[in-house]
Design an enzyme around this catalytic site. Structure first.
Site, PDB file in Angstrom:
ATOM      1  N   HIS A  91      70.393  28.753  32.088  1.00 56.88           N
ATOM      2  CA  HIS A  91      70.980  27.412  32.240  1.00 56.88           C
ATOM      3  C   HIS A  91      70.531  26.837  33.579  1.00 56.88           C
ATOM      4  O   HIS A  91      70.311  27.591  34.535  1.00 56.88           O
ATOM      5  CB  HIS A  91      72.509  27.505  32.181  1.00 56.88           C
ATOM      6  N   GLU A 139      67.833  20.455  28.326  1.00 56.65           N
ATOM      7  CA  GLU A 139      68.772  19.639  29.101  1.00 56.65           C
ATOM      8  C   GLU A 139      68.127  19.128  30.381  1.00 56.65           C
ATOM      9  O   GLU A 139      67.912  19.920  31.314  1.00 56.65           O
ATOM     10  CB  GLU A 139      69.988  20.481  29.526  1.00 56.65           C
TER      11      GLU A 139
HETATM   12  O1  G3P Z   1      75.293  23.315  29.177  1.00 60.54           O
HETATM   13  C1  G3P Z   1      75.730  22.031  28.900  1.00 60.54           C
HETATM   14  C2  G3P Z   1      75.697  21.198  30.081  1.00 60.54           C
HETATM   15  O2  G3P Z   1      74.860  21.564  31.115  1.00 60.54           O
HETATM   16  C3  G3P Z   1      75.747  19.753  29.837  1.00 60.54           C
HETATM   17  O3  G3P Z   1      76.787  19.351  30.610  1.00 60.54           O
HETATM   18  O4  G3P Z   1      78.735  18.050  31.145  1.00 60.54           O
HETATM   19  O5  G3P Z   1      76.562  16.914  30.716  1.00 60.54           O
HETATM   20  O6  G3P Z   1      77.806  17.967  28.819  1.00 60.54           O
HETATM   21  P1  G3P Z   1      77.506  17.991  30.305  1.00 60.54           P
END
Ligand code: G3P
Length: 223
Positions: A91, A139
Site C-alpha cells: 500500500h 491508487e
Molecule cells: O487503500 C485505500 C485507500 O488508500 C484509499 O483511501 O480514503 O481515499 O478511500 P481513501
C-alpha cells in the site's frame, strides 16, 4: 465474476474495539444483500477479532519471513495459520520492495492465500501483475483520503492500468482506489474496466458504514 468492494480499515478509530466488530457485521450484511464480494482489509492487531465476526478478511501487510524468531513482523504463513483469506501488500502508506512483494506473492500461493498488491501507477500495476497476485489495486497516492475520486479526476489512470495489467495477465483483477466516495464513483470505476474498488475514508469515517458500503456495492452490482 462479482464486483469487489474492498474496505481498507487502515487505523481509523472505527476499525477497533466494538466499532470495528460492528463494521464487520455490517460488511457481512452488505455481502449478503448485494451481489458483490466485500473484503475487509483489517489491521494486524485485531484482524482475528474482525474475522470472528465476518470471514472475508485480508491483513494490511505481510513480511516474507519464515515463522520463528522475528519480533514485530508478520510472516505470510502466520496469516494462513490464522485463517485469513489473504494479505494486502505494498500500500502507498506501507511500501515494500519489489523483491518483498514477489516473495510474499510466492509464499502466499504455496499456502493458498490471496494477495492484493497495491500500486501507485499503471506501470507499477503491470509490474505487480507479472507476479500473478489475485488482485492489483491501483491508487494514485495524491488522491488518497482527499474525497476526490480517481474515477472522476483521473479516469485515464484506471483505463491505462486496466489495459496494462490485461496485457500482462488477464486473470489479475484490477481494483481502483483513492478518493472513492459515492456509489457513482464506484460505478464509474467499474465502467472504466476495474473489477471493483478499494476504499477507506468514505466507509471508515461514515456515520453509517453499513449504508455507505451498501451504496458502493449496489452501484457496482448495477453495472
Ligand atoms: O487503500 C485505500 C485507500 O488508500 C484509499 O483511501 O480514503 O481515499 O478511500 P481513501
Amino acid at each position: 465474476m462479482k464486483p469487489v468492494l474492498a474496505v481498507n480499515m487502515k487505523t481509523y478509530r472505527s476499525a477497533f474495539g466494538p466499532e470495528g466488530r460492528s463494521l464487520a457485521r455490517d460488511a457481512g450484511r452488505v455481502a449478503q444483500e448485494a451481489d458483490v464480494r466485500v473484503i475487509l482489509v483489517a489491521p494486524l492487531v485485531n484482524a482475528s477479532s474482525i474475522a470472528g465476526v465476518y470471514g472475508d478478511v485480508y491483513i494490511q501487510h505481510a513480511d516474507p519471513l519464515d515463522l520463528g524468531a522475528h519480533t514485530g513482523y508478520t510472516p505470510v504463513e502466520a496469516a494462513a495459520l490464522e485463517g485469513f483469506k489473504g494479505v494486502m501488500v505494498n500500500h502507498s502508506e506501507h511500501k515494500v520492495t519489489y523483491r518483498h512483494l514477489q516473495a510474499v506473492v510466492e509464499r502466499a500461493r504455496e499456502l493458498g492465500l490471496e494477495v492484493l498488491a497495491c500500486a501507485d501507477t499503471p506501470e507499477e500495476a503491470a509490474a505487480a501483475a507479472l507476479l500473478k497476485p489475485a488482485m492489483v489495486a491501483l491508487e494514485p497516492p495524491e488522491l488518497i483520503g482527499t474525497g476526490i475520486p480517481v474515477s472522476r479526476a483521473k479516469p485515464e489512470v484506471i483505463t491505462r492500468g486496466v489495459e496494462a495489467v490485461a496485457s500482462v495477465d488477464r486473470g489479475v483483477a484490477v481494483l481502483a482506489g483513492a478518493g472513492i466516495t459515492s456509489g457513482e464513483d464506484a460505478k464509474r470505476a467499474v465502467e472504466l474496466g476495474a473489477r471493483g474498488v478499494l476504499v477507506a475514508s468514505a466507509v471508515m469515517k461514515a456515520k453509517d458504514p453499513y449504508r455507505k458500503m451498501l451504496e458502493l456495492a449496489e452501484a457496482m452490482a448495477r453495472v
